[in-house]
Design an enzyme around this catalytic site. Structure first.
Site, PDB file in Angstrom:
ATOM      1  N   PHE A  35     -66.813 -23.855 -49.908  1.00 14.61           N
ATOM      2  CA  PHE A  35     -66.767 -25.228 -50.415  1.00 14.61           C
ATOM      3  C   PHE A  35     -66.548 -25.286 -51.912  1.00 14.61           C
ATOM      4  O   PHE A  35     -65.902 -26.169 -52.423  1.00 14.61           O
ATOM      5  CB  PHE A  35     -68.090 -25.922 -50.111  1.00 14.61           C
ATOM      6  N   ARG A  36     -67.158 -24.327 -52.603  1.00 17.63           N
ATOM      7  CA  ARG A  36     -67.242 -24.450 -54.043  1.00 17.63           C
ATOM      8  C   ARG A  36     -66.040 -23.855 -54.778  1.00 17.63           C
ATOM      9  O   ARG A  36     -65.938 -23.985 -55.978  1.00 17.63           O
ATOM     10  CB  ARG A  36     -68.564 -23.854 -54.533  1.00 17.63           C
ATOM     11  N   GLN A 101     -74.882 -21.551 -41.516  1.00 15.16           N
ATOM     12  CA  GLN A 101     -74.454 -22.894 -41.920  1.00 15.16           C
ATOM     13  C   GLN A 101     -72.996 -23.109 -41.534  1.00 15.16           C
ATOM     14  O   GLN A 101     -72.467 -24.196 -41.726  1.00 15.16           O
ATOM     15  CB  GLN A 101     -74.586 -23.051 -43.434  1.00 15.16           C
ATOM     16  N   ASP A 104     -67.577 -22.460 -37.984  1.00 15.08           N
ATOM     17  CA  ASP A 104     -66.320 -21.867 -37.516  1.00 15.08           C
ATOM     18  C   ASP A 104     -66.435 -21.083 -36.216  1.00 15.08           C
ATOM     19  O   ASP A 104     -65.418 -20.660 -35.650  1.00 15.08           O
ATOM     20  CB  ASP A 104     -65.725 -20.975 -38.617  1.00 15.08           C
ATOM     21  N   HIS A 121     -75.463 -26.327 -38.656  1.00 17.57           N
ATOM     22  CA  HIS A 121     -74.556 -27.449 -38.892  1.00 17.57           C
ATOM     23  C   HIS A 121     -73.595 -27.651 -37.725  1.00 17.57           C
ATOM     24  O   HIS A 121     -72.537 -28.256 -37.880  1.00 17.57           O
ATOM     25  CB  HIS A 121     -73.796 -27.246 -40.211  1.00 17.57           C
ATOM     26  N   CYS A 129     -68.980 -37.759 -27.582  1.00 13.03           N
ATOM     27  CA  CYS A 129     -68.994 -39.222 -27.624  1.00 13.03           C
ATOM     28  C   CYS A 129     -70.375 -39.679 -28.059  1.00 13.03           C
ATOM     29  O   CYS A 129     -71.379 -39.298 -27.455  1.00 13.03           O
ATOM     30  CB  CYS A 129     -68.649 -39.805 -26.258  1.00 13.03           C
ATOM     31  N   CYS A 157     -65.544 -43.770 -21.865  1.00 15.71           N
ATOM     32  CA  CYS A 157     -66.209 -45.058 -22.123  1.00 15.71           C
ATOM     33  C   CYS A 157     -65.659 -45.793 -23.341  1.00 15.71           C
ATOM     34  O   CYS A 157     -66.120 -46.887 -23.650  1.00 15.71           O
ATOM     35  CB  CYS A 157     -67.714 -44.841 -22.276  1.00 15.71           C
TER      36      CYS A 157
END
Ligand code: NAD
Ligand code: ZN
Length: 250
Positions: A35-36, A101, A104, A121, A129, A157
């Site tokens: 991320f960083r 975390q 993948d 995560h 759904c 639905c």
């Protein structure tokens, strides 16, 4: 580096209940940016928070645009030697849990078994759904997105679909958090790999393990807030350290 590998092997050798805690740095050598790092695929599209997703159709469009672009990077990635080294530790009967975390799915693909794996995560393999809980493989939704659907809906639905990943601002899955907490309280070594240790509540897990007295080893490319309290810190690539340390057990 040889000293670091020997020191890590010395911690691994007596351990029989290792809690392996992994973050995005575990998978950078599989081609998934963390991320960083600036300029990565995550930077190009804004993060959509969970509450925005629930209340705002425009936010849902942004969510699925981001997901359409990031999913292929995750889907084509293969486990790297560090993932396989963790699976090898399990085969040797040394692993209590692999708490990740990452979304993948690469630990499972490298051979970490489902009863050891705790995905804090979630993962990117399905969508669910939010109304009827029906699950669909994420791959099927990708075809819809590529065909131009901006906000996919449940085929059963009509309810809102969301990836089986935890969004920013969304609570962690209670069962995963409970299992991870129990592992932290009962492990005899906590091995952190490729995590900046700044994302909470996930980073509470190694903190808790260290508090109950487990030795703490950190393998991360850059410094973390827990380095000062760790028994061993190795600032290096996971792929350069983990397989060598496991091989050094013999
Ligand atoms: P992070 O991006 O905050 O930190 C990753 C850390 O790994 C950094 O400190 C970096 O220096 C280090 N690193 C990078 N490459 C490395 C390597 N080869 N070997 C050792 N260390 C390396 O990651 P985080 O703490 O896991 O938190 C980011 C959040 O983003 C997580 O919640 C996760 O869910 C999500 N995320 C997941 C993926 C994935 O599933 N692969 C990728 C990006 C982000
Ligand atoms: Zn539904």
């Amino acid at each position: 580096m040889d000293d670091a590998i020997r020191a890590l092997a010395a911690l691994l050798r007596p351990a029989t209940r290792i809690l392996v805690f992994t973050g995005a740095g575990m998978s950078t050598e599989s081609g998934i940016p963390d991320f960083r790092s600036p300029g990565g695929v995550w930077d190009r599209y804004p993060i959509v928070y969970f509450d925005e997703f629930l209340r705002d159709e425009e936010a849902r469009k942004r969510y699925w645009l981001r997901s359409r672009e990031t999913y292929p990077v995750l889907a084509r990635a293969e486990p790297n030697p560090a993932h396989y080294a963790i699976a090898e530790l399990e085969r040797r009967g040394k692993v209590l849990a692999v708490v990740t975390q990452n979304i993948d799915g690469l630990h499972a693909r490298a051979g970490t078994s489902p009863d050891k794996l705790i995905e804090l995560h979630g993962n990117n393999l399905h969508v669910v759904c939010l109304d009827c809980n029906a699950r669909t493989p994420r791959e099927a939704i990708q075809a819809e997105l590529v065909a131009g659907v901006e906000v996919p809906r449940c085929a059963r639905c009509g309810g809102l679909l969301k990836n089986t990943t935890v969004s920013f601002g969304e609570p962690l899955p209670a069962e995963a958090l409970q299992r991870a907490t129990l592992a932290a309280l009962t492990c005899d070594l906590c091995l952190v790999i490729g995590s900046s240790l700044v994302v909470y509540p996930a980073a509470d897990i190694p903190v808790l393990a260290a508090q109950q007295g487990a030795p703490l080893a950190i393998v991360n490319a850059t410094p973390t807030p827990l380095d000062a309290t760790a028994d061993l810190v190795v600032h290096a690539r996971a792929g350069a350290v983990l397989p060598a340390a496991v091989a050094a057990l013999d």
